[in-house]
Design a protein around this motif. Structure first.
Motif, mmCIF file in Angstrom:
data_model
loop_
_atom_site.group_PDB
_atom_site.id
_atom_site.type_symbol
_atom_site.label_atom_id
_atom_site.label_comp_id
_atom_site.label_asym_id
_atom_site.label_seq_id
_atom_site.Cartn_x
_atom_site.Cartn_y
_atom_site.Cartn_z
ATOM 1 N N PRO A 167 24.914 -3.812 -10.263
ATOM 2 C CA PRO A 167 25.928 -4.531 -9.380
ATOM 3 C C PRO A 167 27.571 -3.852 -9.340
ATOM 4 N N ASP A 168 27.649 -3.215 -10.588
ATOM 5 C CA ASP A 168 29.092 -2.607 -10.629
ATOM 6 C C ASP A 168 29.164 -1.049 -10.194
ATOM 7 N N ARG A 169 28.123 -0.581 -9.582
ATOM 8 C CA ARG A 169 28.241 0.677 -9.089
ATOM 9 C C ARG A 169 28.417 0.791 -7.539
ATOM 10 N N ARG A 170 29.252 1.607 -6.843
ATOM 11 C CA ARG A 170 29.509 1.570 -5.821
ATOM 12 C C ARG A 170 28.923 2.962 -4.940
ATOM 13 N N VAL A 171 28.641 3.953 -5.846
ATOM 14 C CA VAL A 171 28.412 5.133 -5.192
ATOM 15 C C VAL A 171 27.347 5.862 -6.162
ATOM 16 N N GLY A 172 26.205 6.352 -5.605
ATOM 17 C CA GLY A 172 25.206 6.938 -6.470
ATOM 18 C C GLY A 172 23.733 6.403 -6.468
ATOM 19 N N THR A 173 22.834 7.097 -6.870
ATOM 20 C CA THR A 173 21.509 6.450 -6.705
ATOM 21 C C THR A 173 21.225 5.244 -7.235
ATOM 22 N N ASP A 174 22.269 4.805 -8.112
ATOM 23 C CA ASP A 174 21.840 3.476 -8.486
ATOM 24 C C ASP A 174 22.784 2.318 -8.021
ATOM 25 N N ALA A 175 23.701 2.655 -7.050
ATOM 26 C CA ALA A 175 24.793 1.904 -6.431
ATOM 27 C C ALA A 175 24.245 0.851 -5.878
#
Length: 499
Positions: free
Chosen positions: A439-447
């Motif tokens: 939930p704290d990721r905006r960008v990337g494969t785990d966004a």
């Protein structure tokens, strides 16, 4: 000549057959019409179609020789088979389309609406003196006018709204809230007959449904609805308030009442629900925050939505302030929860697929929020909610989706768009822990799709939303996001496949 009284499929309780008000003669013959065309026009959830037809046929069984039950292609054809031009009465239907139909027919008298606390003319008088038609002001008006949860001319407990006490996170580590189970009905021969008919319609290629066809979960008879109400008041109301907005993957119903479909079928009257809830508080059987939250849902929000549906007029249907036009993707339309990796969205889609129901926070902050972030056509989103939920009707979903969920009316109904990043879902649920996305990721494969989608939504509409005082600070925050270009590129590449 005594007029024949026509009962629509959402007018199934005692209030629609006179209840001593003199509108309908106690010995008036009754007609009920099961229209196949209704199910051809929309691809309804199988559970919804089953519930509505089961409720209609159960009501006809209760009325016995008094009712003529007609299975016809259209309402017009069915009515002509029975009354052949004779006088007919009908209570004000709940949709504009149905009202236009009954007003177009000869010898049909439209009686006042039933199943609501506030008359249209009373709402119009209240609205005339308001700067904005906000629910909180209307709710207070209803409380005063109907003497609900009042003490000495003021609100019980000294405050009108205890919502701040009803936003607790779910208990840490709990898989369920631990509330007593809700009432569930037992099926009978009528239910089996309806199921066979739906199977035949699908085999014939005449009608198509979405969702799964499990056992009926919601009341189809007045006595079942009363049992569900008693079960909620006696066993679940006390624990309802605090976690009203929480979500748990293993607990679809939490402490919610599950009475919306019974109210919207006319099996329960809102007055009896709120008055019995107040009586439970006065008897010390439920805390005020739980009772006030329940009363606000029915005497506040439900009444408010009903009134706005008629007050705003037919043009409200085409509201689209944000200019959203994207079509619904197939995986969403088919309720294909198994295609979705994002745990929150997969869980809620599964609930809808399997039962035709989920409570108000998953509807607003998961389903509605995702649709808003992706710019889907608000008319298509409204239709999807109408078709997919057992309690969904035109009057219910039009204001709830166009105004509340999709902000398509530009703020006529609510003060801001109701959408968020994954942090809100993480705070109010246990859905994010095992999820592949963070939930704290905006960008990337785990966004997180909701976190990235939130900022993408703000960026697309920053010119409009920077003037909204309730969200302007978040819009200003866009300029501090160093990864905004990468986020926007990521969202363009993601497309409309399932997250």
């Amino acid at each position: 000549m005594t007029p024949t009284h026509w009962l629509f499929g959402d007018q199934l309780g005692p209030a629609f057959l006179g209840a001593g008000d003199g509108d309908v003669s106690r010995d008036a013959p009754v007609v009920m019409i099961e229209s196949r065309a209704v199910f051809r026009r929309r691809r309804f959830h199988r559970a919804k179609a089953h519930l509505v037809l089961s409720a209609m046929r159960h009501r006809a069984e209760e009325l016995g020789d008094r009712v003529t039950y007609v299975k016809a292609d259209t309402y017009r054809e069915g009515l002509e088979q029975v009354v052949r031009g004779g006088p007919v009465t009908v209570h004000h239907p709940t949709s504009r389309a149905a009202l236009a139909l009954v007003r177009s027919l000869d010898n049909v008298t439209v009686l006042p609406p039933r199943g609501f606390l506030v008359r249209h003319e009373d709402f119009a008088r209240w609205a005339h003196g308001q700067r904005g038609l906000r629910m909180e002001g209307f709710y207070r008006h209803v409380r005063r006018d109907h003497d609900l949860l009042m003490e000495g001319g003021g609100p019980a407990g000294g405050t009108w709204n205890l919502d701040h006490e009803n936003r607790e996170r779910p208990p840490r580590g709990a898989r369920t809230l631990g509330a007593p189970a809700p009432y569930r009905p037992r099926e009978d021969a009528v239910d089996e007959e309806v199921r066979r008919d739906l199977d035949r319609w699908e085999r014939d290629g005449d009608v198509s449904f979405v969702g799964r066809a499990g056992p009926r979960l919601f009341p189809a008879r007045r006595r079942e609805a009363l049992a569900a109400l008693r079960r909620f008041l006696g066993h679940r109301l006390a624990g309802f308030g605090a976690h009203e907005d929480a979500m748990l993957a293993g607990d679809d119903t939490m402490s919610h009442s599950l009475l919306s479909s019974s109210l919207n079928l006319g099996l329960l009257d809102p007055a009896e629900c709120v008055e019995l809830a107040e009586a439970a508080w006065r008897a010390g059987e439920a805390p005020l925050n739980s009772v006030e939250g329940f009363v606000r849902q029915i005497a506040g929000w439900r009444e408010y939505v009903w009134q706005l549906y008629w007050y705003f007029g037919e043009d409200y249907r085409t509201s689209n302030t944000l200019g959203h036009t994207a079509p619904l993707p197939d995986w969403w339309d088919e309720l294909d929860a198994d295609a979705v990796s994002a745990r929150c969205l997969a869980t809620v889609l599964r609930q809808v697929r399997d039962t035709g129901w989920t409570h108000h926070i998953p509807r607003l902050m998961v389903l509605g929020s995702y649709a808003l972030q992706h710019g889907w056509d608000p008319a298509a989103v409204t239709d999807w909610f109408h078709r997919s939920f057992v309690d969904g009707y035109d009057w219910v979903m039009l204001p709830n989706v166009v105004g509340m969920s999709q902000y398509a009316d530009g703020g006529r109904m609510t003060t801001k768009p109701y959408t968020s990043g994954g942090a809100y879902i993480n705070r109010m649920s246990d859905l994010c822990g095992p999820c592949a996305y963070r939930p704290d990721r905006r960008v990337g494969t785990d966004a997180c799709p909701f976190t990235a989608g939130y900022w993408n939504f703000l960026h697309r509409h920053r010119g409009t939303l920077r003037h909204n005082v309730r969200i302007s600070r978040a819009v200003q925050g866009l300029d501090r996001l160093k990864d905004l270009p990468a986020l926007l590129e990521q969202e363009r590449d993601r497309g409309e496949g399932p997250p």
